[in-house]
Design a protein around this motif. Sequence first.
Motif, PDB file in Angstrom:
ATOM      1  N   LEU A  67     169.485 -17.887 -15.512  1.00  0.00           N
ATOM      2  CA  LEU A  67     169.050 -18.800 -14.465  1.00  0.00           C
ATOM      3  C   LEU A  67     168.431 -18.106 -13.259  1.00  0.00           C
ATOM      4  CD1 LEU A  67     172.010 -21.349 -14.522  1.00  0.00           C
ATOM      5  CD2 LEU A  67     169.716 -21.650 -15.463  1.00  0.00           C
ATOM      6  N   VAL A  68     168.720 -16.831 -13.066  1.00  0.00           N
ATOM      7  CA  VAL A  68     168.215 -16.159 -11.859  1.00  0.00           C
ATOM      8  C   VAL A  68     167.103 -15.164 -12.151  1.00  0.00           C
ATOM      9  CG1 VAL A  68     170.452 -16.425 -10.719  1.00  0.00           C
ATOM     10  CG2 VAL A  68     169.917 -14.277 -11.881  1.00  0.00           C
ATOM     11  N   GLN A  69     166.863 -14.855 -13.444  1.00  0.00           N
ATOM     12  CA  GLN A  69     165.852 -13.836 -13.712  1.00  0.00           C
ATOM     13  C   GLN A  69     164.453 -14.286 -13.307  1.00  0.00           C
ATOM     14  OE1 GLN A  69     164.595 -13.212 -18.011  1.00  0.00           O
ATOM     15  NE2 GLN A  69     166.560 -14.250 -18.320  1.00  0.00           N
ATOM     16  N   GLY A  70     164.242 -15.617 -13.194  1.00  0.00           N
ATOM     17  CA  GLY A  70     162.950 -16.096 -12.723  1.00  0.00           C
ATOM     18  C   GLY A  70     162.622 -15.607 -11.332  1.00  0.00           C
ATOM     19  N   LEU A  71     163.659 -15.446 -10.499  1.00  0.00           N
ATOM     20  CA  LEU A  71     163.442 -14.875  -9.165  1.00  0.00           C
ATOM     21  C   LEU A  71     162.843 -13.482  -9.250  1.00  0.00           C
ATOM     22  CD1 LEU A  71     166.803 -15.862  -7.438  1.00  0.00           C
ATOM     23  CD2 LEU A  71     164.543 -16.549  -6.649  1.00  0.00           C
ATOM     24  N   VAL A  72     163.403 -12.677 -10.157  1.00  0.00           N
ATOM     25  CA  VAL A  72     162.991 -11.285 -10.279  1.00  0.00           C
ATOM     26  C   VAL A  72     161.626 -11.179 -10.951  1.00  0.00           C
ATOM     27  CG1 VAL A  72     163.622  -9.025 -11.215  1.00  0.00           C
ATOM     28  CG2 VAL A  72     165.410 -10.591 -10.408  1.00  0.00           C
ATOM     29  N   MET A  73     161.463 -11.894 -12.079  1.00  0.00           N
ATOM     30  CA  MET A  73     160.237 -11.760 -12.866  1.00  0.00           C
ATOM     31  C   MET A  73     159.031 -12.378 -12.172  1.00  0.00           C
ATOM     32  SD  MET A  73     161.217  -9.945 -15.217  1.00  0.00           S
ATOM     33  CE  MET A  73     162.875  -9.365 -15.572  1.00  0.00           C
ATOM     34  N   SER A  74     159.215 -13.517 -11.526  1.00  0.00           N
ATOM     35  CA  SER A  74     158.081 -14.111 -10.817  1.00  0.00           C
ATOM     36  C   SER A  74     157.632 -13.209  -9.679  1.00  0.00           C
ATOM     37  CB  SER A  74     158.450 -15.494 -10.286  1.00  0.00           C
ATOM     38  OG  SER A  74     159.512 -15.428  -9.347  1.00  0.00           O
ATOM     39  N   ASN A  75     158.583 -12.577  -8.993  1.00  0.00           N
ATOM     40  CA  ASN A  75     158.231 -11.648  -7.923  1.00  0.00           C
ATOM     41  C   ASN A  75     157.380 -10.506  -8.445  1.00  0.00           C
ATOM     42  OD1 ASN A  75     158.983  -9.092  -6.129  1.00  0.00           O
ATOM     43  ND2 ASN A  75     159.268 -10.932  -4.869  1.00  0.00           N
ATOM     44  N   SER A  76     157.769  -9.986  -9.615  1.00  0.00           N
ATOM     45  CA  SER A  76     157.012  -8.889 -10.217  1.00  0.00           C
ATOM     46  C   SER A  76     155.623  -9.353 -10.643  1.00  0.00           C
ATOM     47  CB  SER A  76     157.788  -8.344 -11.423  1.00  0.00           C
ATOM     48  OG  SER A  76     157.085  -7.301 -12.045  1.00  0.00           O
ATOM     49  N   LEU A  77     155.520 -10.537 -11.213  1.00  0.00           N
ATOM     50  CA  LEU A  77     154.216 -11.047 -11.657  1.00  0.00           C
ATOM     51  C   LEU A  77     153.304 -11.329 -10.470  1.00  0.00           C
ATOM     52  CD1 LEU A  77     155.407 -13.467 -14.482  1.00  0.00           C
ATOM     53  CD2 LEU A  77     154.050 -11.392 -14.798  1.00  0.00           C
ATOM     54  N   PHE A  78     153.829 -11.903  -9.406  1.00  0.00           N
ATOM     55  CA  PHE A  78     153.018 -12.192  -8.227  1.00  0.00           C
ATOM     56  C   PHE A  78     152.387 -10.917  -7.662  1.00  0.00           C
ATOM     57  CE2 PHE A  78     155.992 -15.994  -7.278  1.00  0.00           C
ATOM     58  CZ  PHE A  78     155.212 -16.827  -8.053  1.00  0.00           C
ATOM     59  N   VAL A  79     153.132  -9.831  -7.720  1.00  0.00           N
ATOM     60  CA  VAL A  79     152.676  -8.586  -7.104  1.00  0.00           C
ATOM     61  C   VAL A  79     151.841  -7.739  -8.064  1.00  0.00           C
ATOM     62  CG1 VAL A  79     153.469  -6.397  -6.115  1.00  0.00           C
ATOM     63  CG2 VAL A  79     154.617  -8.526  -5.502  1.00  0.00           C
ATOM     64  N   SER A  80     152.218  -7.727  -9.346  1.00  0.00           N
ATOM     65  CA  SER A  80     151.645  -6.746 -10.278  1.00  0.00           C
ATOM     66  C   SER A  80     150.607  -7.305 -11.236  1.00  0.00           C
ATOM     67  CB  SER A  80     152.775  -6.097 -11.111  1.00  0.00           C
ATOM     68  OG  SER A  80     153.751  -5.522 -10.275  1.00  0.00           O
ATOM     69  N   TYR A  81     150.633  -8.608 -11.522  1.00  0.00           N
ATOM     70  CA  TYR A  81     149.736  -9.114 -12.556  1.00  0.00           C
ATOM     71  C   TYR A  81     148.296  -9.138 -12.060  1.00  0.00           C
ATOM     72  CZ  TYR A  81     147.790 -11.875 -16.324  1.00  0.00           C
ATOM     73  OH  TYR A  81     147.020 -12.295 -17.390  1.00  0.00           O
ATOM     74  N   ALA A  82     147.430  -8.382 -12.741  1.00  0.00           N
ATOM     75  CA  ALA A  82     146.022  -8.292 -12.360  1.00  0.00           C
ATOM     76  C   ALA A  82     145.109  -8.631 -13.532  1.00  0.00           C
ATOM     77  CB  ALA A  82     145.707  -6.886 -11.845  1.00  0.00           C
ATOM     78  N   GLY A  83     145.678  -9.189 -14.612  1.00  0.00           N
ATOM     79  CA  GLY A  83     144.872  -9.550 -15.774  1.00  0.00           C
ATOM     80  C   GLY A  83     144.151 -10.867 -15.575  1.00  0.00           C
ATOM     81  N   ASP A  84     143.441 -11.288 -16.624  1.00  0.00           N
ATOM     82  CA  ASP A  84     142.730 -12.565 -16.581  1.00  0.00           C
ATOM     83  C   ASP A  84     143.716 -13.726 -16.669  1.00  0.00           C
ATOM     84  OD1 ASP A  84     140.312 -11.195 -16.551  1.00  0.00           O
ATOM     85  OD2 ASP A  84     140.185 -11.156 -18.748  1.00  0.00           O
ATOM     86  N   ALA A  85     143.287 -14.857 -16.152  1.00  0.00           N
ATOM     87  CA  ALA A  85     144.098 -16.067 -16.306  1.00  0.00           C
ATOM     88  C   ALA A  85     144.161 -16.444 -17.781  1.00  0.00           C
ATOM     89  CB  ALA A  85     143.489 -17.208 -15.491  1.00  0.00           C
ATOM     90  N   LEU A  86     145.337 -16.839 -18.267  1.00  0.00           N
ATOM     91  CA  LEU A  86     145.530 -17.127 -19.692  1.00  0.00           C
ATOM     92  C   LEU A  86     145.387 -18.616 -20.017  1.00  0.00           C
ATOM     93  CD1 LEU A  86     148.445 -14.734 -20.706  1.00  0.00           C
ATOM     94  CD2 LEU A  86     145.987 -14.318 -20.512  1.00  0.00           C
ATOM     95  N   TYR A  87     145.237 -19.457 -19.021  1.00  0.00           N
ATOM     96  CA  TYR A  87     144.942 -20.883 -19.208  1.00  0.00           C
ATOM     97  C   TYR A  87     145.916 -21.579 -20.168  1.00  0.00           C
ATOM     98  CZ  TYR A  87     140.689 -19.433 -16.879  1.00  0.00           C
ATOM     99  OH  TYR A  87     139.804 -18.911 -15.971  1.00  0.00           O
ATOM    100  N   GLY A  88     147.188 -21.340 -19.970  1.00  0.00           N
ATOM    101  CA  GLY A  88     148.216 -22.031 -20.727  1.00  0.00           C
ATOM    102  C   GLY A  88     148.754 -21.282 -21.924  1.00  0.00           C
ATOM    103  N   VAL A  89     148.087 -20.210 -22.341  1.00  0.00           N
ATOM    104  CA  VAL A  89     148.542 -19.451 -23.511  1.00  0.00           C
ATOM    105  C   VAL A  89     149.897 -18.804 -23.250  1.00  0.00           C
ATOM    106  CG1 VAL A  89     148.014 -17.477 -25.010  1.00  0.00           C
ATOM    107  CG2 VAL A  89     146.200 -19.050 -24.328  1.00  0.00           C
TER     108      VAL A  89
END
Length: 432
Positions: free
Chosen positions: A284-306
């Motif tokens: 239930l709490v890993q979303g806090l950690v993983m979303s934080n990492s994605l917001f900061v680190s994800y630089a790929g293309d948008a996946l449009y729902g994939v």
Amino acid sequence: MPLHPALMMIFVWAAAALAFVILPFEMVSRAFHLDGILILFLFLIAFCAGACFNVIRMPQRPVTQFDSFPMRNADLFIKTLCILACITFGLEIIRGGALDLVSAYQQRSNQAQALLHGGLSNSSSLFKLGFLCYPAGYVYLVREIILERKPRLIPLVIFGILPGVLAGLALGGRAPLFNTIAYATIAYFCRSRVFPRIKGVKQKRKPWHQSLVRIATIALVVVAFNYFINVFIVRAEFVGGADMMLNIVALQWGVTFGGPTADLMIAFLGPVTTYLIFVFVWYLVQGLVMSNSLFVSYAGDALYGVYGIDLLSALMRRVDPIGVSAKFNYLLELDTYGFLPSAYGSIFVDFKFGGLVFIFIWGWLCGLVYRRTRQGHDPRWFLFVPFVIMGIIFSLINTPLGFANGFVTHVWLLAVFLLAPRYRTSPTGQTI
């Protein structure tokens, strides 16, 4: 709905943050970044703005009274899907050995690896048909509990409970069984809005079959909880037992229970119980950690729902398996693949900051359900309430369309809503 969707969303995320702080979670190879926290607030504000844009506050008005809601074609449609789910998954369980938790775990692991490397699913046509049909059981479960003054036991079991139970066994996972219990629980509490108790009127003694339903429900919850625990323990046994898991997750997940408080929990509760607490709360709490990492680190293309929708992922694996593999391997390099990204992390990967528009629309739709149920004119809108509440609670894991076959679930929900006849009170008080 008991609370405005905006308030509910704030409470859910605040509770997750509080649980992360109170329990002895220790960040080993991960960290929270201020930029990620600010982006999370931006997405939360977008949802709350959408929900408040529709309605801020409205008192609960009396609901149009009825004994049995006339679902007609909607019932025939949803029951057909539920029967197909029971037949297909029943056959899969018989021929596939799905009752073996070890083989089920290995099968799920193989499927995850196939997705990562661009491989196609080796599941049968029967399995795929059952996968598309079983979420109809959630819809029927909610429909029977909320829209019947006296829910019927046999249809409730056959069309509402059995599809989720068989799906959980066939898929080798916990989500269908957990969702069945969760939807039933939320729907039960929603009944008080549709069929309120009249003050001063003495309640009749409940018939024996209602007591039997309660006993059967408690037994189902106990069995399901035992099943959840066994799944976690079986997975722990692959690496030497629960007492080794906290050390292993520190290396593989980057988060564990650590410090004096964790040692105290192990001393008093034992390693197995401590590990189970860690795993249950971590979901239930890993979303806090993983979303934080994605917001900061994800630089790929948008996946449009994939990334966020299972069915779309399966479709794109057939259209462009190499491209899907490359995109998911990039997430693996960020050490986020295979973890639960939360609704906001998922929508960010799929649409970048354009996802704020979809989050606003999600909030607006939740506000619409809140407003229509508070008005009390059309009881059909109460069908949406358990799904709205589940979507908000499990925004910690994924979007409503991405959590546990959620896209298909909401397609069947919308179909039933549209097929059901309108049943409301006109301004003159007549039922139309």
